[in-house]
Write a protein that holds these residues in place. Structure first.
Motif, PDB file in Angstrom:
ATOM      1  N   HIS A 213       0.840  -1.182  -0.122  1.00  0.00           N
ATOM      2  CA  HIS A 213       0.137  -0.109   0.007  1.00  0.00           C
ATOM      3  C   HIS A 213       1.009   1.149  -0.038  1.00  0.00           C
ATOM      4  O   HIS A 213       2.102   1.174   0.518  1.00  0.00           O
ATOM      5  N   GLY A 214       0.397   2.437  -0.305  1.00  0.00           N
ATOM      6  CA  GLY A 214       1.121   3.466  -0.415  1.00  0.00           C
ATOM      7  C   GLY A 214       0.593   4.404   0.403  1.00  0.00           C
ATOM      8  O   GLY A 214      -0.753   5.227   0.469  1.00  0.00           O
ATOM      9  N   ARG A 221       0.625   2.846  -4.332  1.00  0.00           N
ATOM     10  CA  ARG A 221       2.104   3.326  -4.177  1.00  0.00           C
ATOM     11  C   ARG A 221       1.944   4.525  -5.306  1.00  0.00           C
ATOM     12  O   ARG A 221       1.685   4.023  -6.475  1.00  0.00           O
ATOM     13  N   GLY A 222       2.764   5.594  -5.024  1.00  0.00           N
ATOM     14  CA  GLY A 222       2.986   6.493  -6.115  1.00  0.00           C
ATOM     15  C   GLY A 222       1.753   7.230  -6.584  1.00  0.00           C
ATOM     16  O   GLY A 222       1.759   8.019  -7.534  1.00  0.00           O
ATOM     17  N   SER A 223       0.636   7.157  -5.905  1.00  0.00           N
ATOM     18  CA  SER A 223      -0.543   7.725  -6.058  1.00  0.00           C
ATOM     19  C   SER A 223      -0.509   9.549  -5.555  1.00  0.00           C
ATOM     20  O   SER A 223      -1.359  10.321  -6.011  1.00  0.00           O
ATOM     21  N   GLY A 224       0.494   9.737  -4.851  1.00  0.00           N
ATOM     22  CA  GLY A 224       0.570  11.303  -4.459  1.00  0.00           C
ATOM     23  C   GLY A 224      -0.320  11.369  -3.388  1.00  0.00           C
ATOM     24  O   GLY A 224      -1.316  10.729  -2.918  1.00  0.00           O
TER      25      GLY A 224
END
Length: 225
Positions: A213-214, A221-224
């Protein structure tokens, strides 16, 4: 960049990852060959060098060679395993009963790794908020031993289907000492390509991508943001 502690060589790094990926929970492949004392000492030293919260080092190691003690533990396992089988139904229960889940008598050595829940006194650095960190730390000692054993060509099987109170009585443990891991150790005829439960169709390894998960749960991940 210079450093007094350079990274592992390619060969050393491959060896570490090989131990991680080829480690198995062994139940059925034990050989009768005795583990030499110097090898057992290396395994215990590896376990003793595990990290622990507050450097409490809560582990002790009970080396069990007595067949009488092991017979008592086996009887305990059989009683608890019957209860475990009854939790399933139909084909799942039948499948469960085909699984070999211990090597207590077949392995040349059993080892109980315990957790002294009083070690370090009432105020251990880093343990105020999460009191279970002594148990977590002892699990790291188990993992260290398991990886070192794989590097030595020794199989390890964790017998978790035991009544901990009965096990404590059998091993004469003090009240404040918890029997965290009961392990079977020995050289093996082979290390299976897959975990035994996976090979026998009980469960499969989950995809890593489904478990990462992010920033917050359920967010890629990397969704900001």
């Amino acid at each position: 960049m210079t450093t007094s502690n350079p990274p592992f060589s390619d060969a050393e790094r491959r060896g570490l990852y090989r131990a991680i990926y080829e480690r198995r929970d062994v139940r059925s492949q034990f050989l009768p060959d005795r583990i030499p004392p110097e090898v057992l000492t290396r395994l215990l030293e590896a376990a003793h060098h595990a990290p622990s919260v507050g450097f409490m080092q809560p582990w002790d190691f009970i080396v069990i060679e007595s067949r009488d003690v092991r017979k008592s533990v086996l009887a305990m396992f059989e009683q608890e395993n019957q209860k475990a089988a009854e939790r399933f139904e139909g084909e799942r229960e039948a499948h469960y009963r085909t699984l070999k889940l211990q090597g207590i008598m077949e392995s040349p050595l059993n080892l109980c790794i315990t957790c002294d829940r009083s070690r370090g006194g009432p105020h251990v650095l880093g343990r105020n908020s999460i009191v279970e960190t002594d148990l977590f730390s002892t699990c790291l000692a188990v993992q260290n031993l398991w990886l070192a054993a794989r590097a030595e060509g020794i199989g390890v099987g964790w017998v978790s289907i035991l009544d901990q109170a009965q096990l404590s009585t059998t091993l004469n443990l003090p009240e404040h000492v918890y029997p965290l891991a009961y392990l079977c150790l020995g050289y093996v005829s082979e290390f299976l390509d897959q975990p035994e439960l996976e090979a026998k169709g009980w469960r499969s390894r989950l995809p890593l991508n489904d478990l990462v998960h992010g920033d917050k749960w359920g967010q890629p991940r990397g969704s900001g943001g």
